[in-house]
Structure formats: C-alpha cells, structure tokens
Design a protein around this motif. Structure first.
Motif, short mmCIF file in Angstrom:
data_model
loop_
_atom_site.label_atom_id
_atom_site.label_comp_id
_atom_site.label_asym_id
_atom_site.label_seq_id
_atom_site.Cartn_x
_atom_site.Cartn_y
_atom_site.Cartn_z
N SER A 56 -19.95 14.13 17.26
CA SER A 56 -18.62 14.69 16.41
C SER A 56 -18.50 13.40 15.16
N GLY A 57 -18.76 12.29 15.65
CA GLY A 57 -17.77 11.01 14.67
C GLY A 57 -18.24 11.70 13.20
N ASP A 58 -16.99 10.67 12.15
CA ASP A 58 -17.06 10.96 11.13
C ASP A 58 -16.97 9.73 10.78
N THR A 59 -17.20 8.87 11.05
CA THR A 59 -17.81 7.20 9.77
C THR A 59 -18.93 6.90 10.62
N CYS A 60 -19.26 6.04 9.39
CA CYS A 60 -20.20 5.06 9.61
C CYS A 60 -19.72 4.13 10.12
N ARG A 61 -18.81 3.52 10.31
CA ARG A 61 -18.32 2.64 10.96
C ARG A 61 -18.50 3.36 12.68
N ARG A 62 -17.60 4.38 13.04
CA ARG A 62 -18.04 4.91 14.14
C ARG A 62 -19.14 4.53 15.27
N HIS A 63 -20.25 5.87 14.19
CA HIS A 63 -21.59 6.23 14.74
C HIS A 63 -21.82 4.57 14.83
N THR A 64 -21.83 3.22 13.69
CA THR A 64 -22.60 2.22 14.23
C THR A 64 -21.86 1.80 15.20
N ALA A 65 -21.46 2.03 16.08
CA ALA A 65 -20.17 1.91 17.14
C ALA A 65 -21.08 2.34 18.06
N GLU A 66 -20.79 3.20 17.99
CA GLU A 66 -21.15 4.22 19.55
C GLU A 66 -22.66 4.34 19.85
N LEU A 67 -23.63 4.67 18.45
CA LEU A 67 -25.34 4.60 18.42
C LEU A 67 -25.60 3.04 20.04
N ASP A 68 -26.81 3.60 20.86
CA ASP A 68 -27.08 2.39 21.20
C ASP A 68 -28.39 1.63 20.33
N GLY B 15 -22.94 13.40 12.40
CA GLY B 15 -22.61 13.19 10.76
C GLY B 15 -22.46 12.16 9.95
N LEU B 16 -22.17 11.09 9.82
CA LEU B 16 -23.03 10.07 8.19
C LEU B 16 -23.56 8.90 9.04
N ILE B 17 -24.63 9.12 9.06
CA ILE B 17 -25.41 7.28 9.11
C ILE B 17 -25.65 6.08 8.47
N SER B 18 -25.16 5.66 8.83
CA SER B 18 -25.22 3.68 8.16
C SER B 18 -26.74 3.75 7.66
N PRO B 19 -27.11 3.28 5.96
CA PRO B 19 -28.51 2.83 6.43
C PRO B 19 -28.82 1.48 7.26
N ASP B 20 -28.13 0.77 7.55
CA ASP B 20 -28.19 0.11 8.20
C ASP B 20 -28.97 0.36 9.29
N ARG B 21 -28.83 1.57 10.28
CA ARG B 21 -29.66 2.13 11.07
C ARG B 21 -30.80 3.27 10.87
N PHE B 22 -30.85 3.18 10.09
CA PHE B 22 -32.12 3.70 9.69
C PHE B 22 -33.25 3.26 8.48
N THR C 71 -31.35 0.62 20.38
CA THR C 71 -32.52 0.05 21.27
C THR C 71 -33.61 0.81 20.52
N ALA C 72 -34.73 0.51 20.89
CA ALA C 72 -35.89 1.07 19.84
C ALA C 72 -36.11 1.94 20.14
N ASP C 73 -35.32 3.37 21.44
CA ASP C 73 -35.21 3.86 21.78
C ASP C 73 -35.18 5.18 20.63
N GLU C 74 -33.10 4.77 20.09
CA GLU C 74 -32.58 5.20 19.31
C GLU C 74 -33.41 5.00 17.43
N GLN C 75 -34.06 4.07 17.47
CA GLN C 75 -34.67 3.91 16.26
C GLN C 75 -35.71 4.93 16.26
N ALA C 76 -36.43 4.76 17.31
CA ALA C 76 -37.96 6.21 17.03
C ALA C 76 -37.10 7.23 16.82
N ARG C 77 -35.80 7.90 17.83
CA ARG C 77 -35.39 8.88 17.26
C ARG C 77 -34.79 9.22 16.42
#
Ligand code: C2E
Ligand code: CA
Ligand code: CA
Ligand code: CA
Length: 279
Positions: free
Chosen positions: A5-17, A69-76, A19-25
């Motif tokens: 439910s977060g709203d900014t890239c920064r917050r999501h970057t911090a919250e998401l694990d 919410g918004l996901i940072s390009p560094d993640r995807f 992990t390779a698992d997350e990348q795969a998802r």
C-alpha cells in the motif's frame, strides 16, 4: 514480505525484499504490465548553470503497479533485462518519450526542451537491429534525430562488439550518445578512445561532496577538463543544493540535473511546473 500500500518509489525500494525471488516475481508480472499499460514516463529537467534555464530532459520510466504502487526502475529494469522484455519495454519507452518531445515542441516552440535523453540498456544495444528501430521510431513520431540523446552506461558498452557497432550506427544517424554515471565504471577514460561519445554525465557520487575540498572536487574538476579537452558536453548529475550548483558552475560546468532544479515528474506536471516556471 512486500507491503502493497505504499506510495513512493523510495518506500517500496526499502520495503521489498531484495531477493532473487522478488526479482523473479516482478519479472513474471512484466508481461501483464506491458499488456495492460502499467508503465509511465516521468521527465526530469536538465538545466543551464547558473540560472537554471531549461535545456533538455531525461525520460525515466516508472511502473505503476496495481497492488504495489510505484516501483522504481532500479528494481524492475534488471528483471526486464534478465527475461528479455526490456526489448519491448525499451521500444515503448523510446516511442513514448519521442512522442512527448514532439508534443512539447508543438505546444511550446522555443520554450520546449531542446533535447530528450532516453536510457538504453545493455541488452537493447546488443540487438543488431536497434539502430534501425530507433530510426523507425523517430520517423513514426516525427522526432528530429538531432533532438534525441541516448544514455548508456559504461558497463553496457564495455566489451565492444555489437554494442559498439550499434552506438556507431546511432551516431552516424545523428543521435547523440551520452555516457551515463560517468566515472564509476571500470574503464571510463579508456572508453572515450573507442566509443563515439557526445555527452559525459558526471555521476552524482562526484557531485555529492563537491563543496568540501577533497577528492570529489578534484575528480569533478578533472572530468570537466577532460570533457572540454575532447569537445564533449558535460552534465553534472544529482545536484541537490544551491551550493553544489554554484561550485559546479565555478569549476566550469554549464549543465546540471538534480532535485535542486527539479525532480522527475509526469505530464502534465512537467509542462506546468517546469516549462512554465523555469526562467
Ligand atoms: P540514471 O539513468 O542514472 O537516472 C538518474 C536517477 O537519479 C533517477 O532515478 C533520478 O530520479 C535520480 N535523481 C535525479 N536527480 C537526483 C538527485 O538530485 N538526487 C538523487 N538522490 N537522485 C536523483 P530513477 O528514475 O529511479 O532511475 C534509476 C535508474 O534506473 C536510472 O539511473 C537508470 O539507470 C534506470 N532507468 C530509469 N529509467 C529507465 C529507462 O527508461 N530505461 C532504462 N533502460 N533504464 C532506466
Ligand atoms: Ca540516465
Ligand atoms: Ca546517471
Ligand atoms: Ca544511476
């Protein structure tokens, strides 16, 4: 687990694990995201020092995920590179950014940004047909070739081969080539001998402590001298304070980008906040 439910890239970057698992998802969801139009472009001003007049923009992608919410390009972007969808996503990014530039030009004339920078990843450069694709997109959107800058990282270019061929083809077309995060790679200066470069984007890490006498200031000074000596354009990245901007100007930098001058924003905010507001 990731919160949704977060709203900014920064917050999501911090919250998401991270992990390779997350990348795969994320990677598995990219296909749907492309098909259902979940990507957005934001635009950050590149300005002239010292006054901050708008000169160009960098187009940056965002993923507006329905649950996360918004996901940072560094993640995807790494995930898209990994599964190859960066090819399709990259074409959408290029087309959207060019179409936007043409629209600004029509709406704002000489007040519109002169150039648009688009980030291109290693996998795109390695495609033998990439330069032809760029030519087609320019043609279809009506974007003049001289207004497009392609930003590539040193690692994407390192190793030569098809990437180097693509850059030469793009350069021959009249597309400007910018080396992104310049100075952080393994062979920054060496690349200047082989890659057809027009612009050096001096990495934020050299700008960060520039107002304190020390290594950063020495390197930032050396990089502007190299740029001048080779007849290139230098852009200082990640300028966050007026003090940094003043010091960069004193060192000879004419162009800068960073939160001090403007954060990346989507249309129509860009036109309202940046085009209208800058001197
Ligand atoms: P980059 O190309 O080096 O882009 C600059 C990044 O720094 C952007 O992050 C921008 O929002 C951020 N930034 C700008 N000014 C400041 C500042 O003053 N302070 C700080 N702390 N940050 C600042 P963003 O948009 O999250 O993008 C991160 C990276 O993801 C980009 O780094 C680029 O490597 C990649 N990326 C973004 N958009 C695209 C795209 O459309 N295609 C590809 N292939 N990669 C992209
Ligand atoms: Ca960039
Ligand atoms: Ca950069
Ligand atoms: Ca970067």
């Amino acid at each position: 687990a990731a919160k949704t439910s977060g709203d900014t890239c920064r917050r999501h970057t911090a919250e998401l694990d991270d992990t390779a698992d997350e990348q795969a998802r994320l990677g598995a969801e990219l296909r749907t995201a492309l098909d259902t139009g979940q990507f957005r472009m934001v635009y950050q001003p590149i300005v002239e020092l010292p006054h901050g007049r708008l000169r160009a923009v960098e187009a940056l992608v965002r993923w507006d995920h329905p649950e996360r919410g918004l996901i940072s390009p560094d993640r995807f972007i790494p995930a898209a590179e990994h599964n190859g969808l960066i090819i399709e996503l990259g074409e959408w990014i290029l087309r959207t950014a060019c179409a936007q530039a043409v629209e600004w030009q029509a709406d704002w004339g000489p007040r519109a940004p002169e150039r648009t920078s688009v980030n291109v990843s290693a996998r795109q450069l390695a495609q033998p047909g990439f330069a032809a694709l760029v030519e087609r997109v320019l043609d279809e959107t009506g974007m003049p070739v001289g207004r497009l800058t392609v930003e590539v990282t040193e690692t994407a270019v390192f190793g030569g081969g098809q990437a180097l061929q693509t850059l030469n083809d793009l350069h021959d077309l009249g597309v400007r080539i910018a080396l992104d995060d310049f100075g952080t790679g393994h062979s920054s200066l060496g690349l200047l001998q082989t890659v057809p470069v027009d612009v050096l984007k001096v990495d934020k890490s050299f700008v960060d402590n520039i107002t304190m006498a020390g290594r950063h200031a020495v390197i930032a000074t050396a990089l502007i001298r190299v740029s001048e000596g080779l007849g290139l354009t230098a852009v200082a990245e990640g300028v966050e304070t007026a003090e940094q901007a003043a010091e960069l100007y004193r060192l000879g930098y004419q162009l800068a980008q960073g939160y001090h001058f403007g954060r990346p924003v989507a249309e129509p905010d860009f036109a309202a906040e940046v085009v209208v507001a800058t001197p």
